[in-house]
Design an enzyme around this catalytic site. Structure first.
Site, short mmCIF file in Angstrom:
data_model
loop_
_atom_site.label_atom_id
_atom_site.label_comp_id
_atom_site.label_asym_id
_atom_site.label_seq_id
_atom_site.Cartn_x
_atom_site.Cartn_y
_atom_site.Cartn_z
CG ASP A 171 -1.99 -1.08 1.17
OD1 ASP A 171 -2.43 -1.39 0.06
OD2 ASP A 171 -2.55 -1.42 2.31
CE LYS A 191 -6.17 0.57 -1.79
NZ LYS A 191 -6.31 -0.78 -0.86
CG MET A 302 -7.98 4.07 7.14
SD MET A 302 -8.41 3.01 6.06
CE MET A 302 -9.61 2.22 6.95
#
Length: 389
Positions: A171, A191, A302
């Protein structure tokens, strides 16, 4: 040694009262040739028996193999592979004799034995899961990278990242310090907000290509793969590819990031419960809100991208006082770690002022001020600046 062996065997070859039983057995299995030169032949013939006898008579002795004077367990090898006889660190022939004449572990330390196998150990069956590797040798590991500090990696994760033959699919939020530890090929998925699904499909494509090539694919994820990391979804996807991944847990930022920012998630008399939440649900939806409780800590992962909306909804719909303390820990464990503290009304403005970016962990609750009381003046100055801006 030869003199002791010669006289012992010659004068008292069958004295059952003075000779240990294991030596008597050795004596009985050897036939001595009677000749005029018997005295000259006894010492070489019984040299090994004499050494055994000498050790039996001694209360303290240490025996080591000729190649090594200590033991190194293959299970502790940093390479993660079982040592072989071709390796210079091979230790399988080495052994120790303790000073009390016993071998192996001391008497007061018992070797842990495996529990007996039971046919009813669990009501969960793994019989229908795919194999851990494909016929071509391709296999995959789902690895948690922790919050960002390489020192917080598990040993298992470090060993896997050190494999020069591995293909690491990472990631973008995995720290640069951890990416530097990778010895093999590395691909980083970009991403970004708004294109997460496209990036996820790219990740699956890279993993499938690596498996088809017979490689060890390492899917590297920040924090713990199963804590708001879509780890379960990826396991199901890999099963569709015909392989069951090996899961290596990671240190979740939900608990480590507050600690690294001097914020305990629980504290007697302040907080007796912790709730972990995500700022983004499936397809970008907002998750259900947790109703306010004075002795409760909420940790959001997040969520920094919609912090203002989140605080407004918590005040309006979940009953949170506007003065509830809020902290943001950015890049926990990394050299650029920052801590920003405010309350439900000011934290969004502070995040914009200090340009807070992911990966960030948000902590809501009175525990924020438990260990930061010495910085009250600095916090007050920040809040005053934000309120007068």
């Amino acid at each position: 040694r030869e003199w002791v062996c010669h006289n012992t065997m010659k004068d008292k070859p069958h004295n059952n009262t003075t000779t240990p039983s294991f030596v008597r057995h050795k004596i009985k299995t050897i036939t001595v040739q009677k000749s005029s030169s018997a005295d000259n032949m006894i010492a070489p013939r019984y040299k090994n028996v004499g050494m055994v006898l000498m050790m039996a008579m001694s209360s303290t002795f240490v025996v080591t193999a000729t190649k090594s004077a200590f033991i190194t367990s293959p299970a502790l090898s940093i390479s993660g592979r079982h040592e072989t006889s071709h390796s210079p660190s091979f230790r399988s022939r080495s052994f120790l004799a303790y000073t009390n004449g016993t071998h192996g572990l001391p008497k007061d330390i018992k070797r842990r034995s495996s529990p007996p196998v039971s046919l009813k150990r669990s009501n969960v069956s793994n019989q229908h899961l795919p194999p851990s590797s494909l016929p071509n040798g391709g296999h995959i590991s789902l690895v948690g990278a922790g919050p960002g500090d390489p020192d917080l990696l598990t040993i298992a994760a470090y060993k896997i990242l050190s494999d020069p033959d591995a293909l690491v699919v990472s990631d973008r939020l995995v720290s640069a310090e951890i990416l530097e530890l990778i010895q093999g090929e590395c691909k980083v998925a970009r991403k970004m907000p708004g294109c997460a699904e496209l990036a996820q499909e790219e990740i699956y494509k890279w993993c499938k290509e690596g498996l088809d090539a017979g490689k060890h694919v390492v899917r590297l994820k920040i924090g713990d793969p199963f804590v708001f990391g879509r780890g379960g979804e990826e396991v199901l996807k890999f099963r569709e590819h015909g392989v069951e991944p090996k899961v290596i847990p990671g240190v979740s930022a939900a608990f480590s990031a507050p600690l690294l920012g001097s914020i305990p998630v629980t504290h007697r008399g302040v907080s007796n419960q912790v709730v972990m939440c995500t700022g983004y649900g499936r397809d970008g939806t907002s998750p259900d809100l947790i109703q306010y409780h004075k002795e409760q800590t909420i940790v959001f992962l997040m969520a920094v991208g919609r912090l203002r909306q989140l605080c407004e909804r918590l005040i309006r719909l979940a009953g949170y006082p506007s003065t509830t303390a809020v902290a943001i820990i950015e890049s926990a464990g990394c050299p650029n770690q920052r801590t920003v503290v405010g309350n439900m009304e000011t934290i969004a403005d502070l995040a914009e002022e200090y340009e807070v970016k992911p990966p960030s962990t948000i902590i809501i609750g009175e525990v924020v001020n438990v260990l930061l009381k010495e910085d009250d003046s600095a916090i007050k100055q920040i809040l005053d600046t934000a309120q007068t801006a």
